[in-house]
Design a protein around this motif. Structure first.
Motif, mmCIF file in Angstrom:
data_model
loop_
_atom_site.group_PDB
_atom_site.id
_atom_site.type_symbol
_atom_site.label_atom_id
_atom_site.label_comp_id
_atom_site.label_asym_id
_atom_site.label_seq_id
_atom_site.Cartn_x
_atom_site.Cartn_y
_atom_site.Cartn_z
ATOM 1 N N ARG A 187 0.847 -1.193 0.000
ATOM 2 C CA ARG A 187 0.000 0.000 0.000
ATOM 3 C C ARG A 187 0.883 1.244 0.000
ATOM 4 N NH1 ARG A 187 -4.079 -1.891 4.894
ATOM 5 N NH2 ARG A 187 -4.781 -3.784 3.868
ATOM 6 N N THR A 188 0.466 2.248 -0.742
ATOM 7 C CA THR A 188 1.187 3.528 -0.711
ATOM 8 C C THR A 188 0.291 4.572 -0.075
ATOM 9 O OG1 THR A 188 0.427 4.097 -2.926
ATOM 10 C CG2 THR A 188 2.572 3.024 -2.761
ATOM 11 N N TYR A 189 0.915 5.506 0.624
ATOM 12 C CA TYR A 189 0.190 6.608 1.244
ATOM 13 C C TYR A 189 1.120 7.807 1.348
ATOM 14 C CZ TYR A 189 2.662 5.430 5.563
ATOM 15 O OH TYR A 189 3.634 5.184 6.494
ATOM 16 N N ASN A 223 2.742 10.443 3.769
ATOM 17 C CA ASN A 223 2.984 10.604 5.204
ATOM 18 C C ASN A 223 2.855 12.070 5.624
ATOM 19 O OD1 ASN A 223 5.388 11.839 4.476
ATOM 20 N ND2 ASN A 223 6.678 10.123 5.071
ATOM 21 N N LYS A 224 3.081 12.350 6.902
ATOM 22 C CA LYS A 224 2.913 13.706 7.445
ATOM 23 C C LYS A 224 3.835 14.721 6.793
ATOM 24 C CE LYS A 224 1.373 12.051 11.928
ATOM 25 N NZ LYS A 224 1.676 11.932 13.361
ATOM 26 N N ALA A 225 4.980 14.260 6.297
ATOM 27 C CA ALA A 225 5.938 15.151 5.641
ATOM 28 C C ALA A 225 5.591 15.376 4.171
ATOM 29 C CB ALA A 225 7.350 14.588 5.770
ATOM 30 N N GLY A 226 4.492 14.737 3.708
ATOM 31 C CA GLY A 226 4.079 14.905 2.326
ATOM 32 C C GLY A 226 4.812 14.012 1.346
ATOM 33 N N VAL A 227 5.482 12.984 1.852
ATOM 34 C CA VAL A 227 6.248 12.074 1.010
ATOM 35 C C VAL A 227 5.439 10.788 0.796
ATOM 36 C CG1 VAL A 227 8.392 10.741 0.834
ATOM 37 C CG2 VAL A 227 8.411 13.001 1.903
ATOM 38 N N GLU A 228 5.396 10.317 -0.457
ATOM 39 C CA GLU A 228 4.714 9.063 -0.728
ATOM 40 C C GLU A 228 5.537 7.916 -0.140
ATOM 41 O OE1 GLU A 228 2.326 7.044 -4.380
ATOM 42 O OE2 GLU A 228 4.295 7.871 -4.846
ATOM 43 N N THR A 229 4.877 7.059 0.651
ATOM 44 C CA THR A 229 5.542 5.989 1.380
ATOM 45 C C THR A 229 4.906 4.656 1.037
ATOM 46 O OG1 THR A 229 5.965 7.542 3.173
ATOM 47 C CG2 THR A 229 6.202 5.219 3.691
ATOM 48 N N LEU A 230 5.711 3.606 0.982
ATOM 49 C CA LEU A 230 5.229 2.257 0.723
ATOM 50 C C LEU A 230 5.086 1.527 2.052
ATOM 51 C CD1 LEU A 230 4.615 -0.068 -1.305
ATOM 52 C CD2 LEU A 230 7.045 -0.630 -1.154
ATOM 53 N N ASP A 231 3.917 0.921 2.280
ATOM 54 C CA ASP A 231 3.663 0.129 3.478
ATOM 55 C C ASP A 231 3.409 -1.301 3.037
ATOM 56 O OD1 ASP A 231 3.092 -0.449 6.240
ATOM 57 O OD2 ASP A 231 0.960 -0.441 5.730
ATOM 58 N N VAL A 232 4.169 -2.239 3.611
ATOM 59 C CA VAL A 232 3.949 -3.650 3.316
ATOM 60 C C VAL A 232 3.053 -4.184 4.424
ATOM 61 C CG1 VAL A 232 5.017 -5.886 2.924
ATOM 62 C CG2 VAL A 232 6.214 -3.798 2.236
#
Length: 164
Positions: A115-117, A119-128
């Motif tokens: 899943r991608t989202y 984060n609070k810093a505005g950076v796209e992050t990958l969550d496994v």
């Protein structure tokens, strides 16, 4: 449910409901290209138990830190820690909430989802994310005591005779 087939093989099969007590009904699920993984790591925080539509779900994170032997020095070196989000449902959720604590060594087996989202810093992050089918303490790293939940005795309604 209508069964789909490829080359004469069914793509759906009956499986026990995850975390259900023995003997409980099974459910049909599609099993086409499911990716499963087994993780060995440590619980990274408290297990949070909540209700989702009346069904218990436990959420927790698992940290996995690979170790490698440095060929030049002969020392063991930690690699970068990898974090995984885990969800457990129904009976498995309740058992995880009662049994797991921060820092416990665990083995988790289940379906993986990326899943991608933002984060609070505005950076796209990958969550496994792992939808757990089984969770247990890693007995290569310590000991544990197993407590089986009391079995539920099923009694027939009055006026009916149980089959022998």
């Amino acid at each position: 449910m209508r069964r789909r087939t490829v080359g004469g093989r069914a793509l759906a099969r009956a499986v026990p409901t995850v975390g259900a007590p023995p003997g409980e009904k099974t459910e049909e699920i599609d099993m086409y290209n499911e990716t499963t993984v087994t993780l060995q790591g440590r619980v990274g925080g408290d297990v949070m138990l909540r209700q989702a539509g009346g069904t218990p779900v436990a959420n927790f994170r698992v940290a996995c830190t690979p170790r490698r032997k440095d060929r030049e020095t002969g020392d063991w070196v930690d690699g970068p820690t990898q974090w995984y989000s885990v969800s457990a449902w129904r009976w498995l959720a309740e058992h995880c909430a009662a049994s797991l604590h921060r820092g416990d060594a665990v083995i988790v087996h289940g379906r993986v989802d990326m899943r991608t989202y933002i984060n609070k810093a505005g950076v796209e992050t990958l969550d496994v994310h792992i939808d757990a089918a089984t969770v247990g303490h890693d007995l290569s790293r310590g000991t544990s005591t197993f407590h089986r939940p009391p079995s539920v005795e099923v009694t027939p309604p009055q006026g009916e005779v149980a089959a022998a």
